[in-house]
Write a protein that holds these residues in place. Sequence first.
Motif, PDB file in Angstrom:
ATOM      1  N   SER A   1      58.998  37.396  41.287  1.00 50.70           N
ATOM      2  CA  SER A   1      59.148  36.828  42.635  1.00 50.70           C
ATOM      3  C   SER A   1      58.365  35.531  42.772  1.00 50.70           C
ATOM      4  O   SER A   1      58.852  34.554  43.363  1.00 50.70           O
ATOM      5  N   MET A   2      57.133  35.483  42.231  1.00 49.44           N
ATOM      6  CA  MET A   2      56.359  34.241  42.278  1.00 49.44           C
ATOM      7  C   MET A   2      57.044  33.146  41.476  1.00 49.44           C
ATOM      8  O   MET A   2      57.114  31.990  41.923  1.00 49.44           O
ATOM      9  N   ALA A   3      57.554  33.492  40.305  1.00 51.83           N
ATOM     10  CA  ALA A   3      58.241  32.494  39.478  1.00 51.83           C
ATOM     11  C   ALA A   3      59.462  31.932  40.190  1.00 51.83           C
ATOM     12  O   ALA A   3      59.779  30.742  40.054  1.00 51.83           O
ATOM     13  N   SER A   4      60.127  32.777  40.974  1.00 55.21           N
ATOM     14  CA  SER A   4      61.311  32.312  41.707  1.00 55.21           C
ATOM     15  C   SER A   4      60.953  31.326  42.809  1.00 55.21           C
ATOM     16  O   SER A   4      61.818  30.589  43.294  1.00 55.21           O
ATOM     17  N   LYS A   5      59.670  31.298  43.200  1.00 54.81           N
ATOM     18  CA  LYS A   5      59.199  30.347  44.213  1.00 54.81           C
ATOM     19  C   LYS A   5      58.595  29.099  43.576  1.00 54.81           C
ATOM     20  O   LYS A   5      57.996  28.267  44.274  1.00 54.81           O
ATOM     21  N   GLY A   6      58.737  28.960  42.269  1.00 54.42           N
ATOM     22  CA  GLY A   6      58.236  27.773  41.589  1.00 54.42           C
ATOM     23  C   GLY A   6      56.806  27.857  41.122  1.00 54.42           C
ATOM     24  O   GLY A   6      56.240  26.874  40.643  1.00 54.42           O
ATOM     25  N   ILE A   7      56.180  29.030  41.242  1.00 54.74           N
ATOM     26  CA  ILE A   7      54.808  29.213  40.774  1.00 54.74           C
ATOM     27  C   ILE A   7      54.826  29.421  39.262  1.00 54.74           C
ATOM     28  O   ILE A   7      55.607  30.216  38.739  1.00 54.74           O
ATOM     29  N   LYS A   8      53.975  28.714  38.561  1.00 59.55           N
ATOM     30  CA  LYS A   8      53.899  28.849  37.106  1.00 59.55           C
ATOM     31  C   LYS A   8      53.030  30.054  36.767  1.00 59.55           C
ATOM     32  O   LYS A   8      51.815  30.024  36.933  1.00 59.55           O
TER      33      LYS A   8
ATOM     34  N   TYR B   1      49.085  27.013  33.704  1.00 54.44           N
ATOM     35  CA  TYR B   1      49.719  27.986  34.591  1.00 54.44           C
ATOM     36  C   TYR B   1      48.932  28.088  35.893  1.00 54.44           C
ATOM     37  O   TYR B   1      47.714  27.944  35.911  1.00 54.44           O
ATOM     38  N   ASP B   2      49.660  28.384  36.964  1.00 56.19           N
ATOM     39  CA  ASP B   2      48.989  28.647  38.235  1.00 56.19           C
ATOM     40  C   ASP B   2      48.247  29.979  38.179  1.00 56.19           C
ATOM     41  O   ASP B   2      47.140  30.099  38.686  1.00 56.19           O
ATOM     42  N   CYS B   3      48.883  30.982  37.580  1.00 55.97           N
ATOM     43  CA  CYS B   3      48.242  32.291  37.539  1.00 55.97           C
ATOM     44  C   CYS B   3      48.738  33.120  36.363  1.00 55.97           C
ATOM     45  O   CYS B   3      49.806  32.855  35.799  1.00 55.97           O
ATOM     46  N   ALA B   4      47.939  34.103  36.009  1.00 55.39           N
ATOM     47  CA  ALA B   4      48.310  35.122  35.033  1.00 55.39           C
ATOM     48  C   ALA B   4      48.273  36.464  35.734  1.00 55.39           C
ATOM     49  O   ALA B   4      47.357  36.733  36.517  1.00 55.39           O
ATOM     50  N   VAL B   5      49.252  37.309  35.446  1.00 55.91           N
ATOM     51  CA  VAL B   5      49.306  38.661  36.003  1.00 55.91           C
ATOM     52  C   VAL B   5      49.001  39.639  34.880  1.00 55.91           C
ATOM     53  O   VAL B   5      49.755  39.732  33.909  1.00 55.91           O
TER      54      VAL B   5
ATOM     55  N   GLY C   1      35.353  28.557  38.075  1.00 56.64           N
ATOM     56  CA  GLY C   1      36.510  28.134  38.864  1.00 56.64           C
ATOM     57  C   GLY C   1      37.631  29.150  38.912  1.00 56.64           C
ATOM     58  O   GLY C   1      38.562  29.015  39.708  1.00 56.64           O
ATOM     59  N   HIS C   2      37.563  30.165  38.071  1.00 59.05           N
ATOM     60  CA  HIS C   2      38.600  31.195  38.094  1.00 59.05           C
ATOM     61  C   HIS C   2      38.582  31.967  39.413  1.00 59.05           C
ATOM     62  O   HIS C   2      37.518  32.221  39.987  1.00 59.05           O
ATOM     63  N   HIS C   3      39.779  32.343  39.855  1.00 57.20           N
ATOM     64  CA  HIS C   3      39.939  33.183  41.041  1.00 57.20           C
ATOM     65  C   HIS C   3      40.477  34.534  40.590  1.00 57.20           C
ATOM     66  O   HIS C   3      41.610  34.637  40.110  1.00 57.20           O
ATOM     67  N   ILE C   4      39.687  35.592  40.739  1.00 53.56           N
ATOM     68  CA  ILE C   4      40.078  36.939  40.362  1.00 53.56           C
ATOM     69  C   ILE C   4      40.685  37.634  41.576  1.00 53.56           C
ATOM     70  O   ILE C   4      40.058  37.709  42.639  1.00 53.56           O
ATOM     71  N   ILE C   5      41.900  38.155  41.408  1.00 54.24           N
ATOM     72  CA  ILE C   5      42.601  38.843  42.493  1.00 54.24           C
ATOM     73  C   ILE C   5      42.869  40.280  42.064  1.00 54.24           C
ATOM     74  O   ILE C   5      43.555  40.519  41.068  1.00 54.24           O
ATOM     75  N   LEU C   6      42.318  41.235  42.783  1.00 52.74           N
ATOM     76  CA  LEU C   6      42.618  42.649  42.558  1.00 52.74           C
ATOM     77  C   LEU C   6      43.831  43.007  43.409  1.00 52.74           C
ATOM     78  O   LEU C   6      43.860  42.717  44.603  1.00 52.74           O
ATOM     79  N   ARG C   7      44.822  43.651  42.782  1.00 54.17           N
ATOM     80  CA  ARG C   7      46.108  43.856  43.453  1.00 54.17           C
ATOM     81  C   ARG C   7      46.458  45.327  43.694  1.00 54.17           C
ATOM     82  O   ARG C   7      47.044  45.667  44.703  1.00 54.17           O
ATOM     83  N   SER C   8      46.110  46.209  42.766  1.00 54.11           N
ATOM     84  CA  SER C   8      46.506  47.613  42.891  1.00 54.11           C
ATOM     85  C   SER C   8      45.563  48.378  43.810  1.00 54.11           C
ATOM     86  O   SER C   8      44.481  47.898  44.165  1.00 54.11           O
ATOM     87  N   THR C   9      45.980  49.589  44.164  1.00 52.42           N
ATOM     88  CA  THR C   9      45.139  50.455  44.993  1.00 52.42           C
ATOM     89  C   THR C   9      43.825  50.759  44.286  1.00 52.42           C
ATOM     90  O   THR C   9      43.827  51.132  43.112  1.00 52.42           O
TER      91      THR C   9
ATOM     92  N   LYS D   1      43.797  28.893  30.451  1.00 54.02           N
ATOM     93  CA  LYS D   1      44.727  27.872  30.925  1.00 54.02           C
ATOM     94  C   LYS D   1      45.339  28.217  32.277  1.00 54.02           C
ATOM     95  O   LYS D   1      46.357  27.670  32.665  1.00 54.02           O
ATOM     96  N   VAL D   2      44.707  29.155  33.000  1.00 51.59           N
ATOM     97  CA  VAL D   2      45.222  29.532  34.313  1.00 51.59           C
ATOM     98  C   VAL D   2      44.130  29.369  35.367  1.00 51.59           C
ATOM     99  O   VAL D   2      42.943  29.285  35.047  1.00 51.59           O
ATOM    100  N   GLU D   3      44.540  29.340  36.604  1.00 46.77           N
ATOM    101  CA  GLU D   3      43.585  29.214  37.711  1.00 46.77           C
ATOM    102  C   GLU D   3      43.336  30.559  38.399  1.00 46.77           C
ATOM    103  O   GLU D   3      42.197  30.915  38.682  1.00 46.77           O
ATOM    104  N   HIS D   4      44.404  31.313  38.651  1.00 44.02           N
ATOM    105  CA  HIS D   4      44.302  32.588  39.346  1.00 44.02           C
ATOM    106  C   HIS D   4      44.615  33.717  38.370  1.00 44.02           C
ATOM    107  O   HIS D   4      45.590  33.646  37.621  1.00 44.02           O
ATOM    108  N   ILE D   5      43.800  34.765  38.375  1.00 40.11           N
ATOM    109  CA  ILE D   5      44.002  35.932  37.512  1.00 40.11           C
ATOM    110  C   ILE D   5      44.229  37.149  38.396  1.00 40.11           C
ATOM    111  O   ILE D   5      43.327  37.582  39.118  1.00 40.11           O
ATOM    112  N   ILE D   6      45.448  37.686  38.350  1.00 35.39           N
ATOM    113  CA  ILE D   6      45.801  38.838  39.180  1.00 35.39           C
ATOM    114  C   ILE D   6      45.747  40.096  38.320  1.00 35.39           C
ATOM    115  O   ILE D   6      46.453  40.202  37.316  1.00 35.39           O
TER     116      ILE D   6
END
Length: 412
Positions: free
Chosen positions: A23-30, A6-10, A113-121, A76-81
Motif C-alpha cells: 500500500s505504501m509503495a502504491s502511494k509512491g513511497i520507496k 529508501y524512505d523506509c524498510a518494513v 537519524g533513524h526513526h523506529i516505528i513499532l507496528r504490531s500489537t 540506506k533507509v530513514e524509517h524502520i517499521i
Amino acid sequence: MNKMKYDCAVIGIGRVGLPLSISMASKGIKVIGLDINESVIESVNNKIFPFKEAGYDDLIKKVDFTATSDYSILEKVEHIIITVGTPLMGHIETDLSYIISVLKRIMPHMNKGHHIILRSTIAPNTSVFVKDFIEQNKGYVLGEDFYMSFCPERMAEGKSLVELETLPQIIGTIDSNSKEKAEVFFSKFVPEILHSDFISAELVKLFNNISRYVHFATANQFAIIAEQYGADVHEIIDMSNYKYPRGVIPKPGLTAGTCLRKDFGMINENIPFTDLLLSAWKVNEFMPKFLIDGIKKRCIIKGKKVCVLGYTFKQDVDDARDSLVPKLLRYLYRENPREISIHEPNLGPKLENEYINSSLHDSLHDADIVIFAINHTEFKTGYNNILNKLNNNVIIADLWNISDRGQIFYTK
C-alpha cells in the motif's frame, strides 16, 4: 538521512507488514521489505502475494517493491517499521523474544537519524523497553540521535487494502521530534492522525481487541447457558435484538486468531487475581469442548466418522494461526472416533499438525457426525448441497447457525 535510497524498510513482511508495504509503495513511497523467510522473499520478488488478502494479488504486480534478508540495507533507509509480533507464552506471559531478536539484528546497522516505528500489537510499556534497549546498546538519546513511535495497525485480516486508506492512524510518541517525524511520514498515506503517548497508544490497540473478545465471550456464555436449559440460543439472541434499540448481542462462535486469543494476557499478566478478561478467555477457550460435550449428549462418538468443516481461525481466510479448530480436534480425538476427516476450502492439501485436508465429498462420505467449525461463506451458500450428501440421522453441530435453523445441535 534525507539522501537515503529508501524512505523506509518494513521488517517482517507477513500479514501485517506486506499489505502495509504494498500500500505504501502504491502511494509512491520507496519501501523495501526485510524477512528471514526466504520462501516469502522469493514469492514477493516474483510479484506473487503469498497469502489471501483482497486486492493485493493485482496490486503487488503494479508497484516497485522488493524484499531481502540483508539487514545492512537499513543503512540506506530513514524509517524502520517493525511488524513482528509479541506472542503470549503458555502461562500468560508476554513473549518479547521476536522483538529482541529484531533489535539485535538492527543494532549493527542503526545510524543516527533513524526513526523506529513499532507496528504490531505489543504489551504495555514495550515501547519504553525498546527505547531503553536502543539507548543502552547504541548510546543514543531519543529525540536527538534517533526517533521512535508506536503506530499500531488496526486492520481486520482480509480488509487491509480498504482500511489502510480509511482508518485513522494512532501515533504514540514521548518527544516532540519523534512526533513530528512520524506525522510527516504517515501523512503521506493515511487519512487522519491521532497523537498520543506510548502507553495510551499501546492500550488503544489492546482495548480495541480485548473489547471484541469480551463481547464475543458474552454470546458464547449465553450459548452455554441456553444449552443447559435446552433452549436455542440463536432464536433467543434474534428475539433479543429484534427492533430493540439496545439489542447488540453478537452470535456465538469460535473466537480465535493471533490477536483476540492472546491480547487479553498482555494486560492480565499484571493482575494477580481472576478478572473479567481472564473469565472471557475461559469462556471462549471452552467452546471447542462445549461442541464435543453437546455431541456426546446426543450420540456416542467412539467408532464414528466425524467430518469437521473448516480449519482456519475465521471466516474466508487462509490463516490458521491460533485457530481453535486444532483444539477441537484434540478433544474429538479423546473420544476415539473411527475417523476424523477435515475439509478447509481456503488451504492446501496439508494442514498443520500432520492433518490432511480432504475434499468436501470425501469428508462428508459416510460421516456419522458433522461439525461446522468455521462459518466459511462456501459452507453457507452450499449448505443444502452439504446436507444432500449426508445420510439420514447424521448429528450436526452448527455453532454459527449456518443452517439458519436456529439450533446448534440437530439431526438430519
